[in-house]
Design an enzyme around this catalytic site. Structure first.
Site, mmCIF file in Angstrom:
data_model
loop_
_atom_site.group_PDB
_atom_site.id
_atom_site.type_symbol
_atom_site.label_atom_id
_atom_site.label_comp_id
_atom_site.label_asym_id
_atom_site.label_seq_id
_atom_site.Cartn_x
_atom_site.Cartn_y
_atom_site.Cartn_z
ATOM 1 C CE1 TYR A 114 -1.305 -2.171 -3.907
ATOM 2 C CE2 TYR A 114 -2.896 -1.586 -2.226
ATOM 3 C CZ TYR A 114 -2.434 -2.470 -3.185
ATOM 4 O OH TYR A 114 -3.100 -3.640 -3.429
ATOM 5 C CB CYS A 115 0.126 2.768 -7.751
ATOM 6 S SG CYS A 115 1.565 3.830 -7.607
ATOM 7 N N GLY A 116 1.964 0.659 -8.051
ATOM 8 C CA GLY A 116 3.157 -0.167 -8.225
ATOM 9 C C GLY A 116 4.373 0.377 -7.500
#
Length: 153
Positions: free
Chosen positions: A113-115
Site C-alpha cells: 500500500y501507499c497513500g
C-alpha cells in the site's frame, strides 16, 4: 466468472502516470528497472488482468494478513510511515524497492500500500514481474484509515 479486462472500468489516475512514463524509461540510458522487455511484459500484463484480480479493500486485506500471514509492505516515504502505518508493515519506499528485494519473503503473499494506491500499483506490477504474489490495498492508506482499522505509530 471473471470479466475480461476493460480500461473503461479501471480508475485512470493510478495507471496513467505509469503508462505515460514507461515508453520514456524504456528509451533512457540511465539505470532503471524498466528495461524494454519489462515494458513489453507490463503491457501484456495490463492487457490480460481483470480489474479486481490484485486489489483488495482494506477489510479483505486485513483478513489476508491475518489468515495467510501476508507480509505487509508500505511503499510511502519514511516520514509518512513514521506518521502512522498499518500494524506490522515494513517501509521500503518505492524508489528503493529494486535494490531491497532481498528483504521481501518469497513464497508468502505480500500486501502493498501507499497513500492512495498510485505507488502501490507500480510496486505491484514490478513485484509481480519478479515472481512475487502481491495484492494492493484499494485506496491505500486512505482506504485503511477510512475503514477504521488499527494504526501503528
Amino acid at each position: 466468472m471473471r470479466k475480461n479486462f476493460s480500461l473503461a472500468r479501471l480508475p485512470k489516475w493510478p495507471w496513467l502516470g505509469l503508462l505515460l512514463l514507461l515508453p520514456v524509461l524504456a528509451q533512457t540510458k540511465l539505470p532503471t528497472f524498466f528495461s524494454p522487455p519489462t515494458v513489453k511484459e507490463v503491457g501484456s500484463f495490463l492487457a490480460t488482468i481483470t480489474t479486481d484480480d490484485y486489489n483488495r479493500d482494506a477489510v479483505e486485506a486485513k483478513q489476508l494478513m491475518e489468515f495467510m500471514e501476508a507480509f505487509v509492505l508500505d511503499v510511502r516515504p519514511p516520514q509518512d510511515y513514521k506518521n502512522g502505518h498499518v500494524p506490522g508493515a515494513v517501509n521500503i519506499p518505492l524508489h528503493e524497492l529494486p535494490n531491497r528485494l532481498a528483504e521481501l519473503p518469497k513464497g508468502k503473499p505480500i500486501v502493498v500500500y501507499c497513500g492512495s494506491s498510485h505507488r502501490a500499483a507500480m510496486a505491484l506490477l514490478f513485484l509481480r514481474g519478479q515472481g512475487y504474489e502481491v495484492y494492493n490495498i484499494r485506496m491505500g492508506w486512505k482506504g485503511w484509515t477510512g475503514a477504521g482499522l488499527p494504526v501503528e505509530k
